[in-house]
Design an enzyme around this catalytic site. Structure first.
Site, mmCIF file in Angstrom:
data_model
loop_
_atom_site.group_PDB
_atom_site.id
_atom_site.type_symbol
_atom_site.label_atom_id
_atom_site.label_comp_id
_atom_site.label_asym_id
_atom_site.label_seq_id
_atom_site.Cartn_x
_atom_site.Cartn_y
_atom_site.Cartn_z
ATOM 1 N N SER A 106 36.216 8.179 32.957
ATOM 2 C CA SER A 106 35.442 8.119 34.548
ATOM 3 C C SER A 106 34.352 6.607 34.247
ATOM 4 O O SER A 106 34.328 6.064 32.762
ATOM 5 C CB SER A 106 33.725 8.859 35.232
ATOM 6 O OG SER A 106 33.204 8.259 35.480
ATOM 7 N N TYR A 130 34.997 2.113 39.507
ATOM 8 C CA TYR A 130 34.099 2.262 40.476
ATOM 9 C C TYR A 130 33.929 0.151 40.629
ATOM 10 O O TYR A 130 33.284 0.165 39.246
ATOM 11 C CB TYR A 130 32.402 2.586 40.377
ATOM 12 C CG TYR A 130 32.739 4.423 41.131
ATOM 13 C CD1 TYR A 130 33.091 4.988 42.432
ATOM 14 C CD2 TYR A 130 31.737 5.221 40.057
ATOM 15 C CE1 TYR A 130 32.958 6.548 42.551
ATOM 16 C CE2 TYR A 130 32.306 6.643 40.141
ATOM 17 C CZ TYR A 130 32.338 7.100 41.196
ATOM 18 O OH TYR A 130 32.610 8.292 41.180
ATOM 19 N N THR A 156 38.741 3.667 42.886
ATOM 20 C CA THR A 156 38.324 5.190 43.863
ATOM 21 C C THR A 156 37.556 4.641 45.163
ATOM 22 O O THR A 156 36.624 3.836 45.163
ATOM 23 C CB THR A 156 36.760 5.447 42.935
ATOM 24 O OG1 THR A 156 37.093 6.817 41.736
ATOM 25 C CG2 THR A 156 36.251 6.917 44.031
ATOM 26 N N LYS A 224 42.073 6.567 44.510
ATOM 27 C CA LYS A 224 42.359 7.881 45.097
ATOM 28 C C LYS A 224 40.699 7.863 45.964
ATOM 29 O O LYS A 224 39.641 6.729 46.004
ATOM 30 C CB LYS A 224 41.047 7.478 42.880
ATOM 31 C CG LYS A 224 40.363 9.293 43.339
ATOM 32 C CD LYS A 224 39.823 9.499 42.265
ATOM 33 C CE LYS A 224 39.553 10.879 42.137
ATOM 34 N NZ LYS A 224 37.777 10.856 42.723
ATOM 35 N N HIS A 248 37.074 13.402 46.948
ATOM 36 C CA HIS A 248 35.829 13.057 46.239
ATOM 37 C C HIS A 248 35.161 15.061 45.924
ATOM 38 O O HIS A 248 33.816 14.951 45.434
ATOM 39 C CB HIS A 248 34.472 12.205 46.509
ATOM 40 C CG HIS A 248 34.239 11.860 45.499
ATOM 41 N ND1 HIS A 248 34.394 10.025 45.018
ATOM 42 C CD2 HIS A 248 33.577 11.889 44.285
ATOM 43 C CE1 HIS A 248 33.323 10.339 43.834
ATOM 44 N NE2 HIS A 248 32.932 10.500 42.913
HETATM 45 C C1 LIG Z 1 30.027 16.117 38.685
HETATM 46 C C2 LIG Z 1 31.362 15.700 39.260
HETATM 47 C C3 LIG Z 1 31.239 14.075 38.528
HETATM 48 C C4 LIG Z 1 32.105 13.454 39.350
HETATM 49 N N1 LIG Z 1 32.389 11.638 39.437
HETATM 50 C C5 LIG Z 1 33.140 11.041 39.640
HETATM 51 C C6 LIG Z 1 33.440 9.274 39.161
HETATM 52 O O1 LIG Z 1 32.725 9.412 38.705
HETATM 53 N N2 LIG Z 1 34.284 9.463 39.486
HETATM 54 C C7 LIG Z 1 35.475 9.272 40.204
HETATM 55 O O2 LIG Z 1 35.917 8.898 40.758
HETATM 56 N N3 LIG Z 1 35.244 11.061 41.061
HETATM 57 C C8 LIG Z 1 34.484 11.684 40.510
HETATM 58 N N4 LIG Z 1 34.158 13.160 41.144
HETATM 59 C C9 LIG Z 1 34.979 13.431 41.901
HETATM 60 C C10 LIG Z 1 36.366 14.449 41.695
HETATM 61 O O3 LIG Z 1 36.485 13.188 40.622
HETATM 62 C C11 LIG Z 1 37.414 14.624 41.681
HETATM 63 O O4 LIG Z 1 37.908 14.027 43.001
HETATM 64 C C12 LIG Z 1 36.659 15.685 42.447
HETATM 65 O O5 LIG Z 1 36.246 16.897 41.438
HETATM 66 C C13 LIG Z 1 38.369 17.144 42.431
HETATM 67 O O6 LIG Z 1 37.205 18.585 43.173
HETATM 68 P P1 LIG Z 1 37.351 19.929 42.258
HETATM 69 O O7 LIG Z 1 36.005 19.476 41.637
HETATM 70 O O8 LIG Z 1 37.358 20.721 43.768
HETATM 71 O O9 LIG Z 1 38.160 19.819 42.409
HETATM 72 C C14 LIG Z 1 32.830 14.112 40.393
HETATM 73 C C15 LIG Z 1 33.240 14.809 40.844
HETATM 74 C C16 LIG Z 1 32.728 15.918 39.831
HETATM 75 C C17 LIG Z 1 32.391 17.979 40.557
#
Ligand SMILES: Cc1cc2nc3c(=O)[nH]c(=O)nc-3n(C[C@H](O)[C@H](O)[C@H](O)COP(=O)(O)O)c2cc1C
Length: 334
Positions: A106, A130, A156, A224, A248
């Site tokens: 990330s 981002y 993203t 994404k 997300h």
């Molecule tokens: C704690 C947390 C932090 C996240 N940080 C990012 C991030 O920095 N960049 C991003 O594109 N998505 C981020 N996401 C989204 C994840 O990439 C992903 O889309 C999502 O967690 C998928 O769902 P799941 O948790 O049910 O597997 C984050 C999700 C969580 C839970």
């Protein structure tokens, strides 16, 4: 008790983490409908098995963007892994390398990109961007990830503004000043005390700006956060190399479709011209199977990876204390 499924890790992580960290990881936007729907939607899909096929030898290998992975189950980008385990993303990168799968680091990783690469030099890595308001900073980041051997740029698109995560507001969780992506800081700032501002995301970034990104990198670009056929068609038109169907983890716009429900529409729209992946709510092997059957080339996991990191704490009381200190640091008034 033996850990037999992903939700066992979820239960244990919940016991080990502080409330504010748990809430940060688990949280959805607003009322959390989309977050919950991501899980529930999978449970409504029924399988149609066909039997009398030779499955005595099963090969789960596949490719994404031309690179081989051991199974179509990879790691979604999530920020701030140091909240769950002291060496954060470095552990994640080593685990991904050992499993032979892809890890998307990330923009908000809590370790440097150099550390992530040096701890798992043979792993397949993509970088999640981002898009930053400061165009020069994007360029520097992209040059760095290219030189460090990341194989794709995951842009993203669903965070023009941060989702309204009620628990984080109530908990007064301020990640910005305490757990920073070191790559977003200048070398001078990296060694300085906290209280840096995180660089802002460019909320004006549009389809027409993609050509600028394409002009500064040779890496394949993957979008994404696409959820509709209209945007999937635009993605193909703008010559991106792949799409991750994602909401997300329900952390951004509450009320959008569960990822698995949006997948079919996106797969139909791209007509096989680019690879389509998905994330959101994958918790079992049959969830993976359903996503693949509906056209995903590979799935990505978000929260389960953080639960896994947190469960390392159960074996280390000293680390647990370290984390609790760290989390209390992250709690400060806005
Ligand atoms: C704690 C947390 C932090 C996240 N940080 C990012 C991030 O920095 N960049 C991003 O594109 N998505 C981020 N996401 C989204 C994840 O990439 C992903 O889309 C999502 O967690 C998928 O769902 P799941 O948790 O049910 O597997 C984050 C999700 C969580 C839970």
């Amino acid at each position: 008790m033996p850990m037999v499924c992903v939700t066992d890790f979820e239960a244990q992580a919940r016991e080990l983490l502080s409330k504010s960290t748990w809430d940060f990881i688990e949280g959805g936007a607003d009322e959390g409908f989309t977050r919950d729907d991501n899980i529930a939607a999978f449970k409504k899909i029924r399988l149609r098995p066909r039997y009398l096929k030779d499955v005595s030898h099963v090969d789960t290998r596949t490719t994404i963007q031309g690179a081989e992975i051991s199974a179509p189950i990879c790691i979604a980008p999530t920020g701030f892994h140091c909240l769950a385990w002291p060496d954060g993303e470095m552990s994640t990168a080593r685990a991904a390398q050992a499993a032979g799968i892809c890890y998307i680091a990330s923009t908000y990783a809590s370790c440097t990109l150099e550390d992530i690469v040096s701890t798992a030099p043979r792993g397949l890595r993509w970088f999640q961007l981002y898009v930053q308001l400061d165009r020069q900073l994007n360029k520097q980041l992209i040059q760095k990830v290219e030189s460090l051997g990341f194989k794709a740029l995951v842009v993203t698109v669903d965070v023009p503004k941060l989702g309204n995560r009620r628990h984080d507001v109530r908990n007064q969780l301020d990640l910005k000043t305490n757990l920073l992506l070191k790559d977003l800081r200048s070398p001078k700032e990296r060694n300085a005390a906290p209280h840096l501002q995180m660089s802002p995301i460019d909320s004006s970034f549009c389809w027409s700006d993609l050509s600028w990104l394409q002009s500064i990198t040779q890496l394949p670009i993957i979008l994404k956060g696409i959820l509709t056929k209209e945007d999937a068609e635009l993605a193909v038109k703008h010559k991106v190399h792949g799409i991750i169907v994602s909401n997300h983890g329900g952390r951004q716009l509450d009320g959008v479709a569960a990822s698995i429900n949006a997948l079919t529409e996106v797969v139909a729209a791209v007509k096989g011209k680019i690879e389509v992946y998905m994330d959101g709510g994958i918790r079992t092997g049959s969830d993976v199977l359903k996503a693949l059957a509906l056209g995903a080339k590979c799935v990505f996991l978000g929260r389960p990876v953080l639960w896994g990191l947190a469960c390392k704490l159960s074996r280390c009381a000293r680390c647990r204390r370290f984390l609790q200190d760290r989390v209390s640091m992250a709690l400060r008034k806005f």
